[in-house]
Scaffold this motif. Structure first.
Motif, PDB file in Angstrom:
ATOM      1  N   TYR A  28      32.610  41.521   0.659  1.00 56.74           N
ATOM      2  CA  TYR A  28      32.594  40.062   0.744  1.00 56.74           C
ATOM      3  C   TYR A  28      33.328  39.497   1.954  1.00 56.74           C
ATOM      4  O   TYR A  28      33.239  38.306   2.216  1.00 56.74           O
ATOM      5  CB  TYR A  28      33.206  39.468  -0.539  1.00 56.74           C
ATOM      6  N   GLY A  70      36.672  36.326   2.891  1.00 57.26           N
ATOM      7  CA  GLY A  70      35.377  36.020   2.295  1.00 57.26           C
ATOM      8  C   GLY A  70      35.369  34.695   1.553  1.00 57.26           C
ATOM      9  O   GLY A  70      36.230  33.829   1.762  1.00 57.26           O
ATOM     10  N   PRO A  71      34.406  34.512   0.650  1.00 51.30           N
ATOM     11  CA  PRO A  71      34.263  33.222  -0.068  1.00 51.30           C
ATOM     12  C   PRO A  71      35.350  32.978  -1.105  1.00 51.30           C
ATOM     13  O   PRO A  71      35.498  31.860  -1.593  1.00 51.30           O
ATOM     14  CB  PRO A  71      32.890  33.341  -0.731  1.00 51.30           C
ATOM     15  N   GLY A  78      40.007  34.030   1.756  1.00 51.56           N
ATOM     16  CA  GLY A  78      39.260  34.647   0.671  1.00 51.56           C
ATOM     17  C   GLY A  78      40.145  34.991  -0.520  1.00 51.56           C
ATOM     18  O   GLY A  78      41.002  34.208  -0.931  1.00 51.56           O
TER      19      GLY A  78
END
Length: 434
Positions: A344, A368-369, A424
């Motif tokens: 991710y 990441g998200p 993230g």
């Protein structure tokens, strides 16, 4: 457990104290003040002297007999006016004084009584009061006697309560120990109490519950092992058959289809391996611990990670220390966290470690998200994935994080997730140092 019985003991003591006061005030309301009765008995000789000797005298000899009583007694008898006597007595005693009764002043060791209600003894006798002082009243001794009486009653109540509570306490301690052992993975732990014990019905139900849970867990593990092992044989056959088909296929479209089937079989084989890994972790009772240099272990995990497009930064100071661990299992947990970050992360992954002398904290972060706060516990559940639409290339099986947490828990540590400064997710592993 001790806190429960301490509170119970305090409740019993407070109940006995409250009962003592309730009894005292009830008896005072219904039958008069018990302390005043004791004082009246102690001053009974002086009261008898006034009522049976002085008052029995003829009218012209009343003062003579009072003077004789003064001479032979240590008690001091004075004549005071009725108005003055009223100032010394509480309002509740004035009615008795007006009726000619003996009114005790326990605190001052004295009593008051009117000389004459009709003025027949001598002129003005209806307006005078006998004030007897220095009476042999000892309320302190009476209070000690009452206190001893209540203490004996309290001990008589507390002794059987203590014996009864002790039996309960021992039984609950046994149940607490069984619960701790069962929660730690010792599924054979049972209370096995005698039927004569006071909490035997509860212990029996807990043992039956533990039997049922053990049977279910054993059945689950056996099923998982059996299914996983049985799947290996057809998977191996499929792999062999697909390899033969791939070698003999001339059509490019057929080759592509066979390659896709081979990917499915590989995925199924990986899933079986993950399930077997989960089953092994669930059945672990004691790990083969050894002293491990954490810095060396982290560098080994970093070097064993498959290459990816993201940058991996290792922040591990020299002299980080050692931990008691199963190297294989701890590497697996950290590798799962790094592989999850690889899936991710956009560009950056960071692996860091710090020690405070008693515990070591390892963090795996990505840009990441991230993970929503309300989902941060659920991601450790087996087969749970945040985005159900992800394909197998990014989504995995949802077992990696669950395996990582189980492995960390078996080492006496914790694994949690939080927001990362990189933007993230940040997975934090905490392990005892030693």
């Amino acid at each position: 457990m001790n806190r429960i019985f301490f509170r119970f003991f305090m409740l019993v003591m407070l109940s006995i104290t409250a009962a003592t006061f309730v009894i005292y005030f009830t008896m005072s309301r219904l039958f008069g003040d018990p302390l005043e009765d004791i004082a009246r008995r102690q001053a009974s000789a002086q009261i008898f002297l006034i009522e049976q000797y002085v008052d029995a005298a003829p009218t012209d000899e009343w003062l003579t007999r009072l003077n004789r009583a003064r001479e032979v007694s240590d008690t001091r008898y004075d004549l005071v006016t009725l108005a003055r006597a009223r100032t010394f007595l509480p309002a509740t005693s004035l009615g008795a004084l007006e009726r000619g009764e003996v009114v005790l002043d326990v605190g001052n060791k004295s009593f008051y009584r009117r000389v004459d209600l009709t003025g027949e003894r001598y002129i003005g006798s209806d307006d005078e009061v006998i004030h007897a002082r220095n009476l042999p009243i000892d309320i302190g001794l009476a209070l000690q006697m009452e206190a001893v009486r209540y203490v004996i009653v309290a001990l008589a109540l507390l002794a059987p309560i203590a014996l009864w509570s002790r039996a309960h306490w021992q039984g609950l301690q046994t149940l607490s120990r069984v619960a701790d052992e069962f929660g730690a993975g010792k599924l054979s732990a049972r209370a096995r109490m005698r039927s004569s014990r006071s909490i035997y019905p509860l212990a029996e139900r807990i043992d039956l519950m533990a039997d049922r849970i053990e049977q279910l867990l054993v059945s689950q593990k056996n099923l998982l092992h059996s299914v996983s092992h049985e799947l290996r044989t057809p998977i191996a056959r499929l792999e062999f058959a697909l390899e033969l088909l791939h070698d003999r296929a001339d059509d490019p479209a057929l080759r592509a289809r066979i390659a896709a089937m081979e990917g499915d079989v590989t995925e199924l084989n990986s899933l079986v391996n993950e399930l077997l890994g989960m089953a092994r972790l669930d059945s672990e009772q004691a790990l083969p611990m050894q002293s491990v240099d954490l810095g060396v272990l982290l560098r080994t995990v970093e070097s064993g990670l498959p290459p990816g497009a993201q940058r991996l930064a290792l922040d591990c100071p020299d002299g980080l220390g050692r931990v008691k661990a199963d190297p294989r299992l701890l590497k697996r947990a950290l590798s799962n966290l790094l592989r999850n970050a690889q899936k991710y992360a956009a560009q950056d992954i960071r692996l860091s470690a710090r020690s405070d002398g008693s515990r070591i904290t390892i963090a795996v972060e990505d840009d990441g998200p991230g993970i929503p706060e309300d989902e941060r516990e659920r991601i450790f559940e087996p087969f749970y994935r945040l985005d159900r639409s992800r394909d197998r290339a990014t989504g995995g099986f949802g077992l990696g994080l669950s395996i990582a947490r189980k492995a960390v828990l078996l080492h006496g540590g914790t694994l949690a997730v939080e927001a990362s400064p990189l933007g993230g997710a940040r997975f934090v592993v905490t392990l005892p140092q030693g």
